[in-house]
Design a protein around this motif. Structure first.
Motif, PDB file in Angstrom:
ATOM      1  N   HIS A  70       7.418   5.401  17.001  1.00 12.46           N
ATOM      2  CA  HIS A  70       7.739   6.827  17.108  1.00 12.46           C
ATOM      3  C   HIS A  70       7.516   7.432  15.726  1.00 12.46           C
ATOM      4  O   HIS A  70       8.238   7.108  14.777  1.00 12.46           O
ATOM      5  CB  HIS A  70       9.179   7.014  17.569  1.00 12.46           C
ATOM      6  N   ALA A  71       6.512   8.296  15.601  1.00 12.06           N
ATOM      7  CA  ALA A  71       6.167   8.914  14.321  1.00 12.06           C
ATOM      8  C   ALA A  71       6.575  10.376  14.326  1.00 12.06           C
ATOM      9  O   ALA A  71       6.333  11.102  15.284  1.00 12.06           O
ATOM     10  CB  ALA A  71       4.661   8.806  14.069  1.00 12.06           C
ATOM     11  N   GLY A  72       7.188  10.799  13.228  1.00  9.60           N
ATOM     12  CA  GLY A  72       7.507  12.201  13.059  1.00  9.60           C
ATOM     13  C   GLY A  72       8.928  12.548  13.499  1.00  9.60           C
ATOM     14  O   GLY A  72       9.693  11.681  13.902  1.00  9.60           O
ATOM     15  N   ALA A 112       9.174   1.445   9.538  1.00 13.80           N
ATOM     16  CA  ALA A 112       7.949   0.731   9.185  1.00 13.80           C
ATOM     17  C   ALA A 112       7.005   1.711   8.515  1.00 13.80           C
ATOM     18  O   ALA A 112       6.980   2.895   8.863  1.00 13.80           O
ATOM     19  CB  ALA A 112       7.297   0.128  10.427  1.00 13.80           C
ATOM     20  N   SER A 113       6.227   1.225   7.563  1.00 19.13           N
ATOM     21  CA  SER A 113       5.303   2.073   6.822  1.00 19.13           C
ATOM     22  C   SER A 113       3.891   1.905   7.364  1.00 19.13           C
ATOM     23  O   SER A 113       3.379   0.780   7.438  1.00 19.13           O
ATOM     24  CB  SER A 113       5.335   1.737   5.333  1.00 19.13           C
ATOM     25  N   ASP A 136      -3.459  11.064   2.939  1.00 16.81           N
ATOM     26  CA  ASP A 136      -2.645   9.852   2.842  1.00 16.81           C
ATOM     27  C   ASP A 136      -2.110   9.412   4.200  1.00 16.81           C
ATOM     28  O   ASP A 136      -1.711   8.260   4.371  1.00 16.81           O
ATOM     29  CB  ASP A 136      -1.468  10.073   1.889  1.00 16.81           C
ATOM     30  N   LEU A 137      -2.064  10.336   5.162  1.00 18.53           N
ATOM     31  CA  LEU A 137      -1.545  10.002   6.484  1.00 18.53           C
ATOM     32  C   LEU A 137      -2.596   9.350   7.376  1.00 18.53           C
ATOM     33  O   LEU A 137      -2.256   8.713   8.368  1.00 18.53           O
ATOM     34  CB  LEU A 137      -1.016  11.262   7.177  1.00 18.53           C
ATOM     35  N   ASP A 138      -3.861   9.541   7.051  1.00 21.91           N
ATOM     36  CA  ASP A 138      -4.923   9.028   7.918  1.00 21.91           C
ATOM     37  C   ASP A 138      -4.814   7.521   8.108  1.00 21.91           C
ATOM     38  O   ASP A 138      -4.545   6.778   7.160  1.00 21.91           O
ATOM     39  CB  ASP A 138      -6.291   9.346   7.325  1.00 21.91           C
ATOM     40  N   VAL A 139      -5.043   7.094   9.345  1.00 20.48           N
ATOM     41  CA  VAL A 139      -5.105   5.668   9.659  1.00 20.48           C
ATOM     42  C   VAL A 139      -6.586   5.299   9.714  1.00 20.48           C
ATOM     43  O   VAL A 139      -7.308   5.718  10.618  1.00 20.48           O
ATOM     44  CB  VAL A 139      -4.396   5.361  10.992  1.00 20.48           C
ATOM     45  N   LEU A 140      -7.037   4.537   8.729  1.00 16.80           N
ATOM     46  CA  LEU A 140      -8.456   4.220   8.587  1.00 16.80           C
ATOM     47  C   LEU A 140      -8.928   3.302   9.706  1.00 16.80           C
ATOM     48  O   LEU A 140      -8.106   2.683  10.411  1.00 16.80           O
ATOM     49  CB  LEU A 140      -8.711   3.564   7.233  1.00 16.80           C
ATOM     50  N   ASP A 191       6.067   6.979   7.196  1.00 15.07           N
ATOM     51  CA  ASP A 191       6.936   5.997   7.825  1.00 15.07           C
ATOM     52  C   ASP A 191       7.141   6.341   9.292  1.00 15.07           C
ATOM     53  O   ASP A 191       7.127   7.512   9.680  1.00 15.07           O
ATOM     54  CB  ASP A 191       8.294   5.935   7.123  1.00 15.07           C
ATOM     55  N   VAL A 192       7.321   5.314  10.099  1.00 12.22           N
ATOM     56  CA  VAL A 192       7.566   5.497  11.529  1.00 12.22           C
ATOM     57  C   VAL A 192       8.797   4.700  11.924  1.00 12.22           C
ATOM     58  O   VAL A 192       9.282   3.851  11.177  1.00 12.22           O
ATOM     59  CB  VAL A 192       6.356   5.033  12.373  1.00 12.22           C
ATOM     60  N   ARG A 193       9.295   4.993  13.125  1.00  7.15           N
ATOM     61  CA  ARG A 193      10.362   4.184  13.722  1.00  7.15           C
ATOM     62  C   ARG A 193       9.713   3.178  14.668  1.00  7.15           C
ATOM     63  O   ARG A 193       9.066   3.573  15.631  1.00  7.15           O
ATOM     64  CB  ARG A 193      11.341   5.084  14.472  1.00  7.15           C
TER      65      ARG A 193
END
Length: 307
Positions: A39-41, A11-12, A52-56, A18-20
């Motif tokens: 699960h990220a990373g 998932a993006s 670009d990684l920040d979650v607003l 992207d994450v699992r």
């Protein structure tokens, strides 16, 4: 012995991030009160790409978000005015209740160097009596989270109760959540006393009932069964479960026992009635296009948040 094996899907969260995604799954929406798991990373990006990684800033209702890191660090800011950096071994537990907005920023280049950032994000649905409670946030330090060791086994209790361990992490319903590390050949079981139980393999390989399972797989076990989990490699597991809460509807970042409440949350976010974090209010995630009605077993926009 196994009700289901869930394979994580990609998932993006944002550009290049992207994450699992493990939960929700079309055949299994929840395990106990757990309704979402990412699960990220490990994440390894150039410093120039960090923004670009920040979650607003984005909203939640009807749930608690739980953040747990294996490596790196993340800065949390929310509409209560909280600003909290979370580091490995700590727990950030944010209860949205009637409504909260928060952001997650990756502001330290060293925290991403060499693939250092790795985290697990879960959502815990709230009992109906607590869905409209006041929002809250708490950070728990490693010394507040009991650790158990045995031959070839290390584990930390993140929340709830399991194997006789308890901590002061505030939960709203019976559950357990553990981080376990097994050495090759170690044998491990599941905590008893909980109706629904699952194991997520974050790293390594385990064997259950003569079958082997690897990274990105969640094993959901039949109630009343006490399986033996054998580590075939050095393995990192997340164990979770608890008592079921009943049907929940999920749409984007909103969870509720009532469809109409999710419709209200959409309107509240669009109208600005869910406040932005006072120290992170220059931008936010707009409400996604609504292509479906909120449903417990139907499609909905992908959650923007890691938590």
């Amino acid at each position: 012995m196994l009700d289901l094996v869930i394979d994580a899907r990609q998932a993006s969260i944002g550009p290049g991030f992207d994450v699992r995604r493990i939960l929700p799954f079309r055949q299994r929406r929840m395990v106990g009160p757990f309704i979402f798991m990412d699960h990220a990373g490990p994440v390894d990006v150039a410093p120039a790409l960090m923004p670009d990684l920040d979650v607003l800033p984005h909203p939640h209702i009807g749930l608690s978000t739980v953040s747990y890191l294996f490596g790196g660090q993340v800065t949390h800011r929310d509409s209560l005015g909280v600003e909290q950096i979370i580091r490995p071994g700590e727990v950030n537990w944010m209860t949205a209740g009637s409504g909260i907005a928060h952001s997650e920023r990756f502001e330290d280049p060293a925290a991403l160097a060499g693939g250092a950032l790795e985290m697990i994000q879960t959502w815990v649905a709230l009992p109906e009596a607590d869905e409209e409670g006041a929002p809250s946030f708490a950070n728990y330090q490693p010394h507040e989270l009991p650790i158990f060791t045995d031959t070839g086994v290390w584990m930390r209790l993140i929340a709830g109760d399991a194997f006789g361990l308890r901590n002061d992490v505030k939960t709203h319903s019976p559950l357990f959540y553990l981080h376990a590390v097994l050495q090759p050949g170690a044998r491990f079981g599941l905590p008893r006393g909980h109706q629904e139980r699952a194991v997520y393999v974050a790293k390594g390989e385990v064997e259950v009932g003569g079958h082997r399972y690897g990274p990105g797989q969640m094993l959901v076990f039949t109630p009343g069964i006490d399986p033996v989990i054998v580590a075939r490699q050095a393995s990192t597991l997340m164990l979770l479960g608890g008592e079921p809460l009943g049907e929940r509807f999920i749409w984007w970042n909103f969870v509720s026992s009532r469809k109409e409440r999710i419709e209200q949350a959409k309107a509240d976010w669009q109208a600005g009635r869910i406040l932005l974090p006072p120290n992170d209010n220059a931008e936010f995630v707009p409400l996604p296009e609504d292509k479906s009605r909120p449903a417990s077993n139907g499609p909905s926009p992908a959650p923007q948040a890691l938590s």
